[in-house]
Design a protein around this motif. Structure first.
Motif, PDB file in Angstrom:
ATOM      1  N   GLU A   1       0.828  -1.209   0.000  1.00 56.19           N
ATOM      2  CA  GLU A   1       0.000   0.000   0.000  1.00 56.19           C
ATOM      3  C   GLU A   1       0.860   1.256   0.000  1.00 56.19           C
ATOM      4  O   GLU A   1       0.541   2.240  -0.670  1.00 56.19           O
ATOM      5  CB  GLU A   1      -0.936   0.008   1.202  1.00 56.19           C
ATOM      6  N   GLN A   2       1.960   1.227   0.733  1.00 52.73           N
ATOM      7  CA  GLN A   2       2.848   2.386   0.801  1.00 52.73           C
ATOM      8  C   GLN A   2       3.351   2.760  -0.592  1.00 52.73           C
ATOM      9  O   GLN A   2       3.352   3.938  -0.977  1.00 52.73           O
ATOM     10  CB  GLN A   2       4.035   2.083   1.720  1.00 52.73           C
TER      11      GLN A   2
ATOM     12  N   ARG B   1       0.496   4.075  -2.907  1.00 56.29           N
ATOM     13  CA  ARG B   1       0.072   5.424  -2.508  1.00 56.29           C
ATOM     14  C   ARG B   1       1.118   6.462  -2.886  1.00 56.29           C
ATOM     15  O   ARG B   1       0.799   7.552  -3.369  1.00 56.29           O
ATOM     16  CB  ARG B   1      -0.196   5.447  -0.994  1.00 56.29           C
TER      17      ARG B   1
ATOM     18  N   GLU C   1       0.749   9.658  -5.382  1.00 55.15           N
ATOM     19  CA  GLU C   1       1.070  11.014  -4.921  1.00 55.15           C
ATOM     20  C   GLU C   1       2.074  11.688  -5.844  1.00 55.15           C
ATOM     21  O   GLU C   1       2.052  12.902  -6.028  1.00 55.15           O
ATOM     22  CB  GLU C   1       1.612  10.964  -3.493  1.00 55.15           C
TER      23      GLU C   1
ATOM     24  N   VAL D   1      -6.188   2.354  -2.266  1.00 49.16           N
ATOM     25  CA  VAL D   1      -5.495   3.486  -2.893  1.00 49.16           C
ATOM     26  C   VAL D   1      -6.279   4.014  -4.091  1.00 49.16           C
ATOM     27  O   VAL D   1      -6.383   5.224  -4.297  1.00 49.16           O
ATOM     28  CB  VAL D   1      -4.066   3.074  -3.309  1.00 49.16           C
TER      29      VAL D   1
ATOM     30  N   ASP E   1      -8.932   6.315  -3.099  1.00 51.22           N
ATOM     31  CA  ASP E   1      -8.428   7.621  -2.641  1.00 51.22           C
ATOM     32  C   ASP E   1      -7.912   8.484  -3.790  1.00 51.22           C
ATOM     33  O   ASP E   1      -7.761   9.696  -3.630  1.00 51.22           O
ATOM     34  CB  ASP E   1      -7.304   7.411  -1.612  1.00 51.22           C
TER      35      ASP E   1
END
Length: 324
Positions: free
Chosen positions: A70-71, A74, A78, A98, A101
Motif C-alpha cells: 500500500e505504501q 500510494r 502522490e 489506494v 483515494d
C-alpha cells in the motif's frame, strides 16, 4: 513519519526524480523481485518493451515486505504516476484502498479483481495453458509418473495444478501425479533450496517430469532436474533457456503483454486472457526442440484448437473450488 518508511520513500523519490513534467506509468513488483526469472520478470519485460517503444521512462518498485504494497502504491499516486500497475494478487486489497483515494488515477492489477471504475483487473486462464504442459509431461514421461511443485499454497496455484493434472490424464489416463506446495507464506515464491528438495523427493518416487509453478523457487526445481537427468517445465516467462536440454517446455503466461498494454492505456473492468486471447500457451524454441516430438506437438496443437473452439473443457479450480 516512521523510520521503516524512510528507505521506501527514499527509493521512490530517486526513481521519480525529474518526473513532474508529465505523468509516467509505474509498475510495482511483488515478493520475489523483478529478476525472479518468472512472474515478476515477465512484468518487467513488458515495462521495458513499452520504454523502448515510447522512448520514455517509467517508475518501478520491488516489494520486500507486505506492508510496502500500500505504501508504494500510494506514494506512486502522490507522485502523479499514471497508470499504476500492481503485479500479483497480493496487491489487490491495497490497490482497492489506494484507487478509491485517487479516483482520477488509473490503475491495473494482475491476478486479482478490483471492482472500481478506475481499475483494470487482468486475470489469466492458467488452467488452459497448464493443461497443455500436462499433456506434454505425460507424453514425455517414461515412468508414467509426473510431478508438480507449487509455490504458496493458494487457490491460484491449485488452478495451475488442476489444469496440469487434467492435461496429463487426457494424454495418458493411467498417469500418476505427485504434487507438493512449497509453503503457506510469500517466502514460498523465493526458496530455490526447498524447491530442489521437493523435486529430489519426487524424483526418488519415480517422477521423471516436474512442472514448477513457484516463481523463483522453481529455479531449484530446474537445477535438481538437470542434476538427476530428468525433465522440468517452467512457468510464466519462457524459462526454456535456463536449463537447455532439461526444460521440456514452459507454460507461458503473458504478464509482459498485460503490463505493456496497461502502460499504453487502461480499460476499466475485467480482462481475462486464455489460449484464445494469446494470454497463455506453451513455449517452443531452439532450447527444447530436441525434446518435443512431432507427434507431441501435433496432439498439443489439436487440444489447443479444441479448447479455443469450446470442444474441450478444462476445469477451472477457482471457479469450482475443486478439481473435478
Amino acid at each position: 513519519m516512521t523510520l521503516r518508511l524512510l528507505p521506501l520513500l527514499a527509493a521512490l523519490a530517486v526513481a521519480a526524480a525529474g518526473t513532474a513534467a508529465f505523468a509516467e506509468p509505474a509498475v510495482i513488483y511483488d515478493m520475489g523481485g523483478k529478476f525472479d526469472k518468472s512472474f515478476n520478470q515477465a512484468g518487467y519485460d513488458g515495462a521495458e518493451r513499452w520504454k523502448k517503444e515510447a522512448g520514455k521512462p517509467y517508475l518501478e518498485f520491488e516489494i520486500s515486505n507486505p506492508a510496502q504494497r500500500e505504501q508504494a502504491q500510494r506514494r506512486m499516486a502522490e507522485r502523479g504516476a499514471d497508470p499504476i500497475v500492481g503485479i500479483g494478487f497480493s496487491q489487490g486489497s491495497s490497490m482497492e484502498k489506494v484507487a478509491r483515494d485517487f479516483p482520477k488515477t488509473r490503475f491495473a492489477i494482475i491476478d486479482a479483481v478490483v471492482d472500481l471504475p478506475n481499475v483494470q483487473s487482468i486475470v489469466f486462464k492458467e488452467h488452459e495453458g497448464s493443461f497443455l504442459v500436462g499433456m506434454m509431461a505425460a507424453m514425455a514421461s517414461k515412468t508414467g509418473k509426473v510431478g508438480f511443485v507449487g509455490g504458496m499454497d493458494i487457490p491460484l496455484i491449485r488452478k495451475f495444478q488442476c489444469g496440469y493434472e487434467q492435461g496429463a490424464r487426457y494424454a495418458n489416463p493411467k498417469v500418476q501425479t505427485l504434487a507438493n506446495m512449497t509453503g503457506t507464506t510469500p517466502s514460498a515464491w523465493n526458496d530455490p533450496t526447498r524447491g530442489a528438495e521437493l523435486a529430489k523427493a519426487q524424483f526418488a518416487s519415480g517422477v521423471d517430469v516436474i512442472f514448477a509453478a513457484a516463481g523463483g523457487t522453481g529455479i531449484g526445481v530446474y537445477q535438481a532436474a538437470r542434476d538427476a537427468g530428468k525433465l522440468a517445465i517452467g512457468v510464466d516467462s519462457n524459462q526454456n533457456r535456463l536449463q537447455p536440454g532439461t526444460m521440456l517446455t514452459s507454460m507461458v503466461k503473458r504478464v509482459d503483454v498485460a503490463v505493456y498494454k496497461a502502460f499504453k492505456g487502461v480499460t476499466p473492468g475485467v480482462t481475462s486472457l486464455g489460449l484464445k486471447e494469446g494470454g497463455v500457451d506453451v513455449a517452443l524454441d531452439e532450447h527444447n526442440a530436441r525434446l518435443v516430438s512431432a507427434d507431441m506437438k501435433k496432439k498439443v496443437d489439436a487440444a489447443r484448437a479444441d479448447i479455443v473452439a469450446g470442444k474441450l473443457r478444462v476445469v477451472d479450480y477457482m471457479a469450482n473450488n475443486a478439481c473435478k
